[in-house]
Design an enzyme around this catalytic site. Sequence first.
Site, PDB file in Angstrom:
ATOM      1  N   ASP A  53       0.844  -1.206   0.000  1.00  0.00           N
ATOM      2  CA  ASP A  53       0.000   0.000   0.000  1.00  0.00           C
ATOM      3  C   ASP A  53       0.877   1.253   0.000  1.00  0.00           C
ATOM      4  OD1 ASP A  53       0.844  -0.192   2.607  1.00  0.00           O
ATOM      5  OD2 ASP A  53      -1.152  -0.062   3.515  1.00  0.00           O
ATOM      6  N   GLU A 191       8.891  -4.353  10.703  1.00  0.00           N
ATOM      7  CA  GLU A 191       9.421  -3.078  10.195  1.00  0.00           C
ATOM      8  C   GLU A 191      10.008  -2.230  11.314  1.00  0.00           C
ATOM      9  OE1 GLU A 191       6.735  -1.106   7.511  1.00  0.00           O
ATOM     10  OE2 GLU A 191       7.972   0.704   7.417  1.00  0.00           O
TER      11      GLU A 191
HETATM   12  O1  KIV Z   1       3.538  -1.085   1.641  1.00  0.00           O
HETATM   13  C1  KIV Z   1       4.717  -1.476   1.667  1.00  0.00           C
HETATM   14  O2  KIV Z   1       5.528  -1.179   0.783  1.00  0.00           O
HETATM   15  C2  KIV Z   1       5.130  -2.296   2.800  1.00  0.00           C
HETATM   16  C3  KIV Z   1       6.600  -2.538   2.957  1.00  0.00           C
HETATM   17  C4  KIV Z   1       7.251  -1.319   3.468  1.00  0.00           C
HETATM   18  C5  KIV Z   1       6.883  -3.720   3.789  1.00  0.00           C
HETATM   19  O3  KIV Z   1       4.328  -2.721   3.570  1.00  0.00           O
END
Ligand code: KIV
Length: 273
Positions: A53, A191
């Site tokens: 997202d 994260e």
């Molecule tokens: O939306 C995204 O790109 C993510 C990554 C940062 C893991 O969730």
Amino acid sequence: MSTANSVSKKVITTRVLSEMKARGEKIAMLTAYDYSTARILDAAGMDVILVGDSASNVMAGNVTTLPITLDQMIYHASSVQKAVSRSLVVVDMPFGTYQGDSQEALHSAVRIMKETGCGAVKLEGGEEIAGSIRRIISAGIPVMGHLGLTPQSINKFGTYEVRAKEEAEAKKLMSDAKKLEEAGCFAIVIEKVPAKLAGQIAKEVSIPIIGIGAGGEVDGQVLVFHDVMGINNEFSPRFLRRYADLFTIVTDAAKQYICDVKSSDFPNQNEQY
Ligand code: KIV
């Protein structure tokens, strides 16, 4: 830097990822949001392509991930899936499509699977969404979890700083990882947490832990394509390694094109009919 010279033809499934963890082979994951990028990453041998997202930020120019809709995620994900023959494609469930109750979560996940053909969904959160994760998995849909810094909760945290530095939050993170494993997740993204804690979680759960800003003691790494390739040159956190400077390359090429058009250098005799 080692390079992936020969790309295995083996199609990546959730089971393959679990086997990779068992034999200590690291999992490589990057985001993609469109057909052409996904084609490159699949051919390069990427294990997992995440239709994140983060498309809300890097594709649509929003400040947070919150505005992107289920229809928009489905549009991105179906474009990515069409390009892929080997990588596992995981799709982020956007904010507001799974937090209500497990019925809503199931409905959103089913739409993603039916309308994109992708292999799995990803949800942000721990114990509080374990019921929804169970419901989705009971319908045969693989789920990847996401803990630590969860950008959909930015308005609650108020900052994108490192998470779980204090003991109470570190304990909750470990407990959430175990709850997601129990609920049946096939992997978890963690994260921006201290490397030691992420490494400890990777040891204590049997499913792969994919880190972003979580150090090297986990089972794999994920980054955002636009950051890695230097398309977005305004984001330089410590955890990011840039592998290309596409911002400069594309800017120079665009300037050269403008110059060639204005000077009537393009098209030349060989570039016309
Ligand atoms: O939306 C995204 O790109 C993510 C990554 C940062 C893991 O969730």
